[in-house]
Design a protein around this motif. Structure first.
Motif, PDB file in Angstrom:
ATOM      1  N   PHE A  77       0.837  -1.204   0.000  1.00 41.01           N
ATOM      2  CA  PHE A  77       0.000   0.000   0.000  1.00 41.01           C
ATOM      3  C   PHE A  77       0.872   1.255   0.000  1.00 41.01           C
ATOM      4  N   GLY A  78       1.869   1.255   0.861  1.00 39.58           N
ATOM      5  CA  GLY A  78       2.745   2.425   0.991  1.00 39.58           C
ATOM      6  C   GLY A  78       3.514   2.726  -0.275  1.00 39.58           C
ATOM      7  N   ILE A  79       4.095   1.700  -0.867  1.00 44.43           N
ATOM      8  CA  ILE A  79       4.948   1.933  -2.039  1.00 44.43           C
ATOM      9  C   ILE A  79       4.114   2.360  -3.260  1.00 44.43           C
ATOM     10  N   ILE A  80       2.897   1.808  -3.398  1.00 41.66           N
ATOM     11  CA  ILE A  80       2.023   2.219  -4.512  1.00 41.66           C
ATOM     12  C   ILE A  80       1.640   3.694  -4.372  1.00 41.66           C
ATOM     13  N   LEU A  81       1.276   4.097  -3.153  1.00 42.38           N
ATOM     14  CA  LEU A  81       0.925   5.494  -2.908  1.00 42.38           C
ATOM     15  C   LEU A  81       2.125   6.419  -3.148  1.00 42.38           C
ATOM     16  N   PHE A  82       3.300   5.969  -2.718  1.00 44.67           N
ATOM     17  CA  PHE A  82       4.530   6.730  -2.918  1.00 44.67           C
ATOM     18  C   PHE A  82       4.800   6.953  -4.409  1.00 44.67           C
ATOM     19  N   LEU A  83       4.589   5.909  -5.211  1.00 42.34           N
ATOM     20  CA  LEU A  83       4.846   6.005  -6.655  1.00 42.34           C
ATOM     21  C   LEU A  83       3.832   6.914  -7.349  1.00 42.34           C
ATOM     22  N   ILE A  84       2.564   6.865  -6.892  1.00 38.57           N
ATOM     23  CA  ILE A  84       1.546   7.781  -7.436  1.00 38.57           C
ATOM     24  C   ILE A  84       1.958   9.231  -7.134  1.00 38.57           C
TER      25      ILE A  84
END
Length: 491
Positions: A77-84
């Motif tokens: 969840f964290g890494i996907i949000l970070f990439l967005i």
């Protein structure tokens, strides 16, 4: 039963660390160009503050959630949000937009670093952790060495947008590696999430940060708004502490702070976070604006810190076993004091090599202390508390950086405004934008450029003097650590 593929998980975690390293150095290197392009030097520190605020507030929540639901879903969840957030940052067309997108990026970043570090604590034994954490810090630093160079190159060629977009392919690889190759124990406990605690901490820290950044610039320190923000932040934090003490499953379990290893490691980390952000945020501005060096040279001065960090971290893992946590941390504290005093002594005519040497010393201090703290904290708690305990240390370092960038940004802005006022010049903070790139400097009259450079030099001198005080405080706090040798584990 399928087993965790430790080498591949470690490689994926290293990629996640790379993203953190790039974020710390590449953006700093690009900021003078971003500020010159988008305008708004007065909001300069908010680009760092927005990211740090959200990653600080969420790090505790993510640490707790990873103990409840497992590392994989929270990391994903964290890494996907970070990439967005990274994608959006590159698309920003104003400083206000960039700051908002950095909020999104920061919410995701709160999961990446602490959970990556916790995963390593899970899959390696206490005896292996010192060595592996040393490798992690080394890879973090080695990858950061390329960050400023890449940042300077991207800014000079295709544009500052790509300093954000470079995260995306690596983040996808790191995510895939953890999802595919990490096998976690089944969770049998019923989840209990401290939403109220998370909300109260967010409100308290946001109010406190806004007060620090805008105080003396957006409003007077002795105004009604200033008193309301500072007292309100303190009151909400007091309520947060009361809520946490009564919560069934608190976001910040205060009982782990009774352990001296955790208490003093976290207190020192608060101040090392302030030192770290002081160097990474404002050194490129000094090197480009005052020393009149290009972005690539400014990147080189930060790279020196990224070289010192992994070298020290590599040896820190070995020193922990030979001389123990206390002496290893003490050695790191000495280097932090030396590095910060070198910054205080720095003058424009000393050139970028002096800046790089000072930066290198800070890197050595960070490498020795951060590795020692993470390994000692993970050895002091059980598996069920490891995510929370690791997150508490990351939280304190992030909190230090959050407070530091706000406090130092406020000091920089108010020092510049006082300089303009004392010299009876009708300049604003945005006047500084004109000295941050070679093209804009060439358009300024020589006397105006000289006047602005002198003002920025004096303002940054104040920033580095305060940084040196933080270094001395961190050195004194290290004496609170237990004096035991060797490595022990609670699982």
């Amino acid at each position: 039963m399928k087993k965790t593929n430790r080498p591949l998980v470690l490689a994926s975690v290293m990629l996640a660390m790379f993203i953190g390293a790039v974020e710390a150095t590449i953006v700093s290197t690009a900021m003078p160009s971003i500020s010159a392009d988008l305008g708004g030097f007065s909001k300069y520190s908010w680009v760092f503050s927005a990211y740090l605020l959200m990653s600080t507030v969420t790090v505790l929540l993510y640490g707790k959630l990873s103990d409840i639901f497992g590392r994989k879903p929270i990391f994903a969840f964290g890494i996907i949000l970070f990439l967005i957030g990274s994608l959006l940052c590159g698309l920003a067309s104003s400083m206000e937009q960039l700051i908002f997108y950095r909020f999104i990026q920061g919410i995701g970043a709160g999961a990446v670093m602490p959970i990556a570090t916790t995963i390593v604590g899970d899959i390696y034994t206490a005896e292996e952790r010192g060595k592996i954490q040393g490798y992690l810090s080394s890879v973090w630093g080695i990858s950061a060495v390329t960050g400023p160079a890449i940042g300077g190159f991207l800014v000079a060629t295709i544009g500052w947008e790509y300093v954000f977009w470079v995260n995306i392919p690596l983040g996808i690889l790191a995510l895939a590696g953890v999802l595919l190759f990490l096998v976690e124990p089944q969770k049998k406990t019923k989840p209990s999430i401290d939403y109220l605690g998370a909300f109260l901490l967010t409100v308290s820290l946001t109010s406190f940060l806004y007060w620090l950044v805008e105080g003396g610039v957006g409003f007077a320190w002795n105004s009604a708004l200033s008193y309301s923000l500072s007292l309100g932040a303190a009151a909400v934090f007091a309520v947060f502490v009361l809520v946490e003490k009564k919560a069934k499953d608190p976001m910040m379990p205060f009982d782990i702070w009774k352990n001296k290893s955790i208490l003093y490691a976290n207190l020192v980390s608060l101040f090392t976070g302030m030192i770290l952000i002081s160097v990474s945020s404002y050194l490129p501005t000094y090197v480009t604006g005052v020393m009149e060096q290009p972005a690539t040279v400014a990147g080189f001065t930060l790279t020196a810190m990224s070289i010192g960090w992994p070298i020290a971290a590599f040896f820190s893992g070995r020193l922990l076993i030979k001389i123990g946590y206390f002496r290893t941390s003490l050695a790191g504290g000495i280097f932090l004091v030396i590095g910060s005093l070198l910054f205080v002594a720095m003058r424009p005519e000393f050139g970028p090599l002096w800046a790089a040497m000072s930066s290198f010393m800070i890197g050595v201090g960070m490498g020795l202390t951060s590795t020692a703290f993470i390994v000692s904290i993970q050895a002091a708690v059980t598996y069920e508390q490891r995510g929370t305990a690791t997150a508490s240390n990351m939280f304190m370092r992030n909190l230090g950086s959050t407070i530091g960038v706000a406090l130092l940004g406020s000091l920089l802005n108010s020092s510049l405004l006082k300089y303009f006022q004392d010299n009876e010049r009708d300049y604003t903070l945005n006047s500084v934008n004109g000295m941050l790139t070679e093209d804009s400097r060439n358009q300024l009259p020589v006397d105006v450029l000289s006047f602005l450079q002198e003002g920025l030099t004096q303002a940054l001198q104040n920033v580095y003097s305060l940084t040196a005080i933080f270094a001395v405080i961190s050195f004194v706090l290290i004496f609170g650590l237990p004096r035991k040798k060797g490595v022990s584990s609670n699982g």
